[in-house]
Design an enzyme around this catalytic site. Sequence first.
Site, PDB file in Angstrom:
ATOM      1  N   ASN A  60      40.570  33.135  39.289  1.00 35.16           N
ATOM      2  CA  ASN A  60      41.184  33.605  40.530  1.00 35.16           C
ATOM      3  C   ASN A  60      41.556  32.357  41.320  1.00 35.16           C
ATOM      4  OD1 ASN A  60      41.882  34.691  42.983  1.00 35.16           O
ATOM      5  ND2 ASN A  60      39.775  35.251  43.577  1.00 35.16           N
TER       6      ASN A  60
ATOM      7  N   LYS B 289      43.261  32.109  43.969  1.00 28.72           N
ATOM      8  CA  LYS B 289      43.342  32.323  45.429  1.00 28.72           C
ATOM      9  C   LYS B 289      44.631  31.681  45.971  1.00 28.72           C
ATOM     10  CE  LYS B 289      38.363  32.343  45.555  1.00 28.72           C
ATOM     11  NZ  LYS B 289      37.192  32.436  46.389  1.00 28.72           N
TER      12      LYS B 289
ATOM     13  N   HIS C 255      38.936  42.292  46.300  1.00 26.87           N
ATOM     14  CA  HIS C 255      38.194  41.030  46.464  1.00 26.87           C
ATOM     15  C   HIS C 255      37.600  40.990  47.877  1.00 26.87           C
ATOM     16  CE1 HIS C 255      37.272  36.779  46.778  1.00 26.87           C
ATOM     17  NE2 HIS C 255      37.306  36.753  45.450  1.00 26.87           N
TER      18      HIS C 255
ATOM     19  N   GLU D 105      37.387  38.726  49.977  1.00 25.37           N
ATOM     20  CA  GLU D 105      38.220  38.053  50.985  1.00 25.37           C
ATOM     21  C   GLU D 105      39.290  39.001  51.510  1.00 25.37           C
ATOM     22  OE1 GLU D 105      39.186  34.632  48.588  1.00 25.37           O
ATOM     23  OE2 GLU D 105      37.090  33.999  48.720  1.00 25.37           O
TER      24      GLU D 105
ATOM     25  N   GLU E  47      30.644  40.508  42.582  1.00 24.61           N
ATOM     26  CA  GLU E  47      30.716  39.221  43.267  1.00 24.61           C
ATOM     27  C   GLU E  47      29.885  39.291  44.547  1.00 24.61           C
ATOM     28  OE1 GLU E  47      34.396  36.910  41.957  1.00 24.61           O
ATOM     29  OE2 GLU E  47      35.004  38.131  43.636  1.00 24.61           O
TER      30      GLU E  47
ATOM     31  N   GLY F 271      32.258  30.818  46.654  1.00 23.26           N
ATOM     32  CA  GLY F 271      32.722  29.576  47.257  1.00 23.26           C
ATOM     33  C   GLY F 271      31.648  28.822  48.019  1.00 23.26           C
TER      34      GLY F 271
ATOM     35  N   SER G 234      30.518  31.232  42.467  1.00 21.48           N
ATOM     36  CA  SER G 234      30.085  29.861  42.137  1.00 21.48           C
ATOM     37  C   SER G 234      29.666  29.717  40.675  1.00 21.48           C
ATOM     38  CB  SER G 234      28.963  29.409  43.076  1.00 21.48           C
ATOM     39  OG  SER G 234      29.429  29.411  44.407  1.00 21.48           O
TER      40      SER G 234
HETATM   41  C1  PEP Z   1      36.032  34.436  43.597  1.00 18.01           C
HETATM   42  O1  PEP Z   1      36.556  34.262  44.680  1.00 18.01           O
HETATM   43  O2  PEP Z   1      36.397  35.384  42.901  1.00 18.01           O
HETATM   44  C2  PEP Z   1      34.990  33.502  43.171  1.00 18.01           C
HETATM   45  C3  PEP Z   1      34.155  33.890  42.260  1.00 18.01           C
HETATM   46  O3  PEP Z   1      34.982  32.262  43.772  1.00 18.01           O
HETATM   47  P1  PEP Z   1      34.042  31.006  43.416  1.00 18.01           P
HETATM   48  O4  PEP Z   1      33.931  30.933  41.933  1.00 18.01           O
HETATM   49  O5  PEP Z   1      34.753  29.834  44.015  1.00 18.01           O
HETATM   50  O6  PEP Z   1      32.723  31.270  44.065  1.00 18.01           O
END
Ligand code: PEP
Length: 250
Positions: free
Chosen positions: A9, A11, A95, A97, A167, A173, A213
Amino acid sequence: MRKNIVAGNWKMNTTLQEGVALAKEVNDALDKVTPKCDVIICVPFTHLAPVAGVINDKLGLGAENCADHKSGAYTGEVSAPMVASTGAKYVILGHSERRQYYGETSETLKEKVNLALANNLTPIFCIGEVLEQRENGTYLDVVKAQIEEALFDLSAEDFSKLILAYEPVWAIGTGKTATDDQAEEMHAHIRKVIEDKYGKEVAENTSILYGGSCKPSNAQALFAKPNVDGGLIGGASLKAEDFMGIVTAF
Ligand code: PEP
């Protein structure tokens, strides 16, 4: 049986030129290995068609969102048919976000899922609790409700087309990964929630990815858990080497 999947992803990162170069780099690296999972990159809308032009069938392509309407006077939106017309086959929906910054609710997500499916796009549907819900012990119920509210109007046939991504919002992040045991607890719970509604076969065949992460150093332990079928990767998908380190963790 369900598929193992690693999906990136991106973003809101990379210019078009940088994105095309990154997609090529990932695809070239994939050509040199035999991955034990499906590999997908989900990229900004502007990058979809150009990236589709430089990758081969070893790499799946997806969008990061789509509109909750098919067409019409929705300035600035991008519809599921538009996404599909680029050659993309996947779309991330729900997601955290999008839920947090753009007010997406289970009601709008229902529309998006239906439109994605109607246009032969596979939704990668995200669910996950915030830190407070993890700490106050409601996290299992929170995730169950997210699935029920947005997805349980689907027929078993349509539900079977989805990919789910757990998630935990506190891990996205932040550098703070869920432990492999925390991930496994939630993934087993999600599979049970699906089984109770759609039966064992649908539950067993649903790919449930972990996101938050995930990086080369922790991917192997996470993916070794029986109910973790891969990862949705944010930050680490922006460097081909890191992303490939996760892909080859299977
Ligand atoms: C995401 O936004 O889907 C995600 C998993 O981000 P990160 O791996 O940066 O934590």
